[in-house]
Design a protein around this motif. Structure first.
Motif, short mmCIF file in Angstrom:
data_model
loop_
_atom_site.label_atom_id
_atom_site.label_comp_id
_atom_site.label_asym_id
_atom_site.label_seq_id
_atom_site.Cartn_x
_atom_site.Cartn_y
_atom_site.Cartn_z
N ILE A 1 24.09 48.44 37.67
CA ILE A 1 25.13 49.40 38.06
C ILE A 1 26.27 48.72 38.81
O ILE A 1 27.45 49.00 38.55
CB ILE A 1 24.53 50.54 38.92
N ASP A 2 25.96 47.80 39.73
CA ASP A 2 27.01 47.12 40.49
C ASP A 2 27.92 46.31 39.58
O ASP A 2 29.16 46.35 39.71
CB ASP A 2 26.40 46.20 41.55
N GLN A 3 27.32 45.59 38.64
CA GLN A 3 28.14 44.77 37.73
C GLN A 3 28.97 45.63 36.79
O GLN A 3 30.14 45.34 36.52
CB GLN A 3 27.24 43.84 36.90
N ALA B 1 34.25 47.91 35.21
CA ALA B 1 35.10 49.08 35.04
C ALA B 1 36.34 48.99 35.94
O ALA B 1 37.46 49.29 35.51
CB ALA B 1 34.31 50.35 35.34
N SER B 2 36.12 48.54 37.18
CA SER B 2 37.23 48.39 38.12
C SER B 2 38.22 47.33 37.64
O SER B 2 39.44 47.53 37.69
CB SER B 2 36.68 48.01 39.49
N ALA B 3 37.67 46.21 37.17
CA ALA B 3 38.54 45.12 36.69
C ALA B 3 39.35 45.56 35.49
O ALA B 3 40.56 45.29 35.41
CB ALA B 3 37.69 43.90 36.33
N LEU B 4 38.71 46.28 34.55
CA LEU B 4 39.42 46.73 33.35
C LEU B 4 40.55 47.69 33.72
O LEU B 4 41.68 47.57 33.21
CB LEU B 4 38.44 47.40 32.39
N ALA B 5 40.27 48.63 34.61
CA ALA B 5 41.29 49.59 35.02
C ALA B 5 42.46 48.88 35.71
O ALA B 5 43.63 49.20 35.47
CB ALA B 5 40.69 50.64 35.95
N LEU C 1 32.19 36.53 36.35
CA LEU C 1 31.26 37.65 36.39
C LEU C 1 30.44 37.75 35.10
O LEU C 1 29.24 38.04 35.15
CB LEU C 1 32.03 38.95 36.64
N PHE C 2 31.07 37.50 33.96
CA PHE C 2 30.33 37.60 32.71
C PHE C 2 29.20 36.58 32.59
O PHE C 2 28.06 36.94 32.25
CB PHE C 2 31.27 37.50 31.51
#
Length: 382
Positions: free
Chosen positions: A275-277, A282-286, A329-330
């Motif tokens: 969930i954290d990742q 999601a935050s990075a994409l936005a 991160l990936f």
């Protein structure tokens, strides 16, 4: 599951035409299913996707640069090959940045309706075999005599070069007493006497986009084929062009990022473990989508500005933080997937490889952007 319109949502601001363009692109993507890349390029022509980004007076569907970023993102997200996107995109960018923004009304009236109708391709010819696009090493000359100019030289690494109907050629038209060169740009049709075209070895990741080298041997064209002002073409037109290109290519990176996030999440047998990742992704994409949308709006008002410099710097740094093989991160997420018994092959993933390649390029140009941003911030603080 995201609706197709969600890919465009961050780019709607100040862009009333984008809703109609969404429908065009959705139709193209649907019609492209099962086609090979060459057939997809023909489908682009058939569906008149080349009209996107041009004024209605030339038969186009207007949109700002942010809208073109959105189109690139949607195409890439839908697994349209990079070479297909590049073939379409470079014709749009060159025709907009050079012809629409700087050429005479006569040149625009002759060429732009044909670009919009998918009948003509325009390429930009700046780089040369020795020294690339460095103005100090450019040797191509344009000698003006009366109403004509005679151009001689060699240009290389021309995207769409093998399918181009005309080339916008950067040439030296004057040298002052100190040795400083003055550059002008001229539109040279492919059929001009003395112009020859040779294919370059293709880059596998860019197929079916073509690249070419052209040789101009005393090619004579009317002076009225000059694009923009005389003597200032390099600084006013050639230098800003890579900035426009980099902003629009943000869409390619966003599209690949959506693919990579989707495939990573689909590989998770128990998504509650990550969930954290997932939240971080999601935050990075936005954040990246908003940065790209704002960058597209800024670049329409100024080729380079303090805010655009910082936007581009932040975008590239955030992408690198996601994909860097050592600390991204990936890679960390995939290592955790593997330790939990899930399987995901990252290094050979096409979307990941594309993102890593663009991040490496971005790292080099970010050095100059970082210095500029630092200088400005220090000035603000003092």
């Amino acid at each position: 599951m995201l609706k197709f319109s969600d890919y465009f949502a961050p780019f709607h601001k100040n862009n009333s035409q984008l809703i109609d363009i969404e429908k065009q692109i959705e139709g193209f993507i649907s019609a492209s299913e099962g086609l090979n890349p060459d057939q997809q390029i023909e489908k682009l022509k058939e569906l008149r996707i080349h009209q996107i980004g041009f004024p209605a007076e030339y038969g186009g569907t207007p949109t700002n640069t942010a809208g073109i970023v959105a189109v690139c993102s949607a195409m890439t997200s839908s697994s349209i090959p990079r070479g297909v996107v590049t073939t379409w995109l470079m014709n749009i960018l060159v025709s907009r940045s050079y012809l629409l923004n700087h050429a005479s009304k006569e040149l625009c009236k002759h060429w732009l309706p044909q670009v919009v109708d998918s009948k003509k391709v325009i390429s930009i010819a700046v780089s040369e075999p020795e020294g690339g696009a460095n103005p100090k090493t450019i040797k191509t000359e344009g000698k003006v005599a009366g109403d004509s100019v005679t151009i001689s030289g060699t240009k290389t690494f021309i995207t769409n070069g093998m399918i181009a109907d005309a080339y916008i050629v950067m040439a030296i038209t004057d040298v002052d007493a100190s040795g400083k060169k003055a550059f002008s740009a001229f539109l040279v049709p492919r059929e001009t006497a003395g112009l020859s075209v040779e294919p370059m070895k293709e880059f596998d990741h860019m197929k079916p986009a073509t690249h070419a080298t052209i040789t101009l041997d005393n090619c004579e064209v009317p002076v009225s084929n000059r694009v923009g002002e005389a003597g200032v073409a390099y600084d006013k037109y050639a230098r800003p062009f890579p900035i426009f290109e980099s902003v629009v290519q943000m869409g390619t990176q966003l599209g690949n990022l959506r693919i990579l996030i989707t495939e990573c999440v689909q590989a998770m047998s128990d998504r509650t473990l990550y969930i954290d990742q997932i939240g971080a992704l999601a935050s990075a994409l936005a954040t990246l989508e908003l940065t790209a949308a704002e960058s597209g709006e800024i670049v329409d008002n100024a080729a380079m500005s303090s805010s655009l410099n910082r936007h581009m710097l932040a975008f590239n740094q955030l992408v690198e933080n996601l994909v860097d093989p050592e600390r991204g991160l990936f890679p960390q997420l995939v290592a955790e997937l593997t330790s939990n018994g899930d399987s995901f092959e990252l290094d050979s993933n096409p979307a990941y490889k594309s993102l890593v390649g663009l991040a490496k390029f971005g790292r080099r140009v970010n050095l100059a952007r970082s210095k500029r941003a630092a200088t400005e911030l220090l000035a603000e603080i003092s």
